[in-house]
Design a protein around this motif. Structure first.
Motif, PDB file in Angstrom:
ATOM      1  N   VAL A  69       7.251  -4.089  60.471  1.00 12.77           N
ATOM      2  CA  VAL A  69       6.969  -4.713  59.548  1.00 12.77           C
ATOM      3  C   VAL A  69       5.610  -5.492  59.171  1.00 12.77           C
ATOM      4  CG1 VAL A  69       7.150  -7.186  58.987  1.00 12.77           C
ATOM      5  CG2 VAL A  69       8.813  -5.889  60.386  1.00 12.77           C
ATOM      6  N   ARG A  70       4.901  -5.046  58.076  1.00  8.53           N
ATOM      7  CA  ARG A  70       3.032  -6.011  57.779  1.00  8.53           C
ATOM      8  C   ARG A  70       3.400  -6.788  58.058  1.00  8.53           C
ATOM      9  NH1 ARG A  70       1.079  -4.237  52.300  1.00  8.53           N
ATOM     10  NH2 ARG A  70       1.770  -6.300  51.861  1.00  8.53           N
ATOM     11  N   LEU A  71       3.085  -7.882  58.843  1.00  9.52           N
ATOM     12  CA  LEU A  71       2.571  -9.184  59.006  1.00  9.52           C
ATOM     13  C   LEU A  71       1.786  -9.360  58.480  1.00  9.52           C
ATOM     14  CD1 LEU A  71       3.490  -9.005  62.882  1.00  9.52           C
ATOM     15  CD2 LEU A  71       5.142  -9.323  60.981  1.00  9.52           C
ATOM     16  N   PHE A  72       0.519  -9.571  57.818  1.00 10.88           N
ATOM     17  CA  PHE A  72      -0.274  -9.819  57.622  1.00 10.88           C
ATOM     18  C   PHE A  72      -1.571  -9.213  57.329  1.00 10.88           C
ATOM     19  CE2 PHE A  72      -1.731 -11.013  61.470  1.00 10.88           C
ATOM     20  CZ  PHE A  72      -2.838 -10.226  61.687  1.00 10.88           C
ATOM     21  N   THR A  79      -2.357 -17.385  57.013  1.00 15.19           N
ATOM     22  CA  THR A  79      -0.801 -17.168  57.770  1.00 15.19           C
ATOM     23  C   THR A  79      -0.468 -18.472  58.501  1.00 15.19           C
ATOM     24  OG1 THR A  79      -1.988 -16.838  60.430  1.00 15.19           O
ATOM     25  CG2 THR A  79      -1.552 -14.851  58.780  1.00 15.19           C
ATOM     26  N   GLU A  80       1.033 -18.309  59.097  1.00 17.25           N
ATOM     27  CA  GLU A  80       1.804 -19.096  59.937  1.00 17.25           C
ATOM     28  C   GLU A  80       2.228 -18.637  60.822  1.00 17.25           C
ATOM     29  OE1 GLU A  80       4.781 -21.413  57.470  1.00 17.25           O
ATOM     30  OE2 GLU A  80       3.768 -21.104  55.225  1.00 17.25           O
ATOM     31  N   ASP A 115       1.755 -13.624  56.602  1.00 20.27           N
ATOM     32  CA  ASP A 115       0.997 -13.674  55.436  1.00 20.27           C
ATOM     33  C   ASP A 115       1.842 -13.855  54.994  1.00 20.27           C
ATOM     34  OD1 ASP A 115       1.668 -11.573  54.198  1.00 20.27           O
ATOM     35  OD2 ASP A 115      -0.597 -11.359  54.214  1.00 20.27           O
ATOM     36  N   SER A 116       1.537 -14.866  53.642  1.00 22.04           N
ATOM     37  CA  SER A 116       2.922 -14.647  51.973  1.00 22.04           C
ATOM     38  C   SER A 116       3.266 -13.619  51.522  1.00 22.04           C
ATOM     39  CB  SER A 116       2.082 -15.301  51.141  1.00 22.04           C
ATOM     40  OG  SER A 116       0.648 -15.129  50.613  1.00 22.04           O
ATOM     41  N   ASN A 117       2.700 -12.080  51.770  1.00 19.06           N
ATOM     42  CA  ASN A 117       3.199 -10.885  51.665  1.00 19.06           C
ATOM     43  C   ASN A 117       3.792 -10.584  52.729  1.00 19.06           C
ATOM     44  OD1 ASN A 117       4.162  -9.630  49.581  1.00 19.06           O
ATOM     45  ND2 ASN A 117       1.916  -8.291  49.751  1.00 19.06           N
TER      46      ASN A 117
END
Length: 138
Positions: A69-72, A79-80, A115-117
């Motif tokens: 999974v690419r987190l950010f 980021t959250e 992040d959002s993506n």
């Protein structure tokens, strides 16, 4: 099914590398890519990356399959912190879920910065291929 998440030291925790182990006594097929949810069982899952696509990864008892999974992205959106991640599974038809979710065991029981993506790779039987792809896209 058991899923463990790990980080590569040189990656600054941008990608979560997941190892799925068939802990049952029957052969299991993981179709397409993991359906990842960070907060609720109904949130929209991250889409797949253009990683080496496989329609399915079939594993016998004790065998493993891999995804990431690419987190950010570095310098990307804010980021959250997400305290956990669950993986759901596609049936033979993409987006038809089958079975219950598996909570991913995170390193040191920690949390994730997302992040959002975020995006996911397809399941693969070759850990090195998943890792090389994730590091190549940065």
């Amino acid at each position: 099914m058991s899923i463990t998440g790990t980080f590569e030291r040189q990656d600054s925790e941008r990608n979560l590398f997941m190892t799925a182990v068939n802990t049952g006594d029957k052969t299991c097929t993981l179709y397409y890519y993991p359906i990842v949810r960070f907060v609720t069982d109904t949130e929209v899952q991250p889409p797949p990356m253009e990683s080496p696509a496989r329609a399915a990864a079939t594993i016998r008892p004790g065998e493993k399959a891999y995804a990431a999974v690419r987190l950010f992205r570095e310098g990307g959106s804010r980021t959250e912190n997400k305290p956990s991640v669950k993986v759901f599974f596609h049936d033979r038809t993409v987006n038809d879920e089958v079975g219950g979710p598996v909570t991913v065991k995170l390193p040191d029981g920690g949390s994730l910065n997302v992040d959002s993506n975020p995006m996911v790779t397809f399941w693969n039987l070759d850990a090195a291929m998943v890792k090389s792809y994730m590091f190549k896209v940065h």
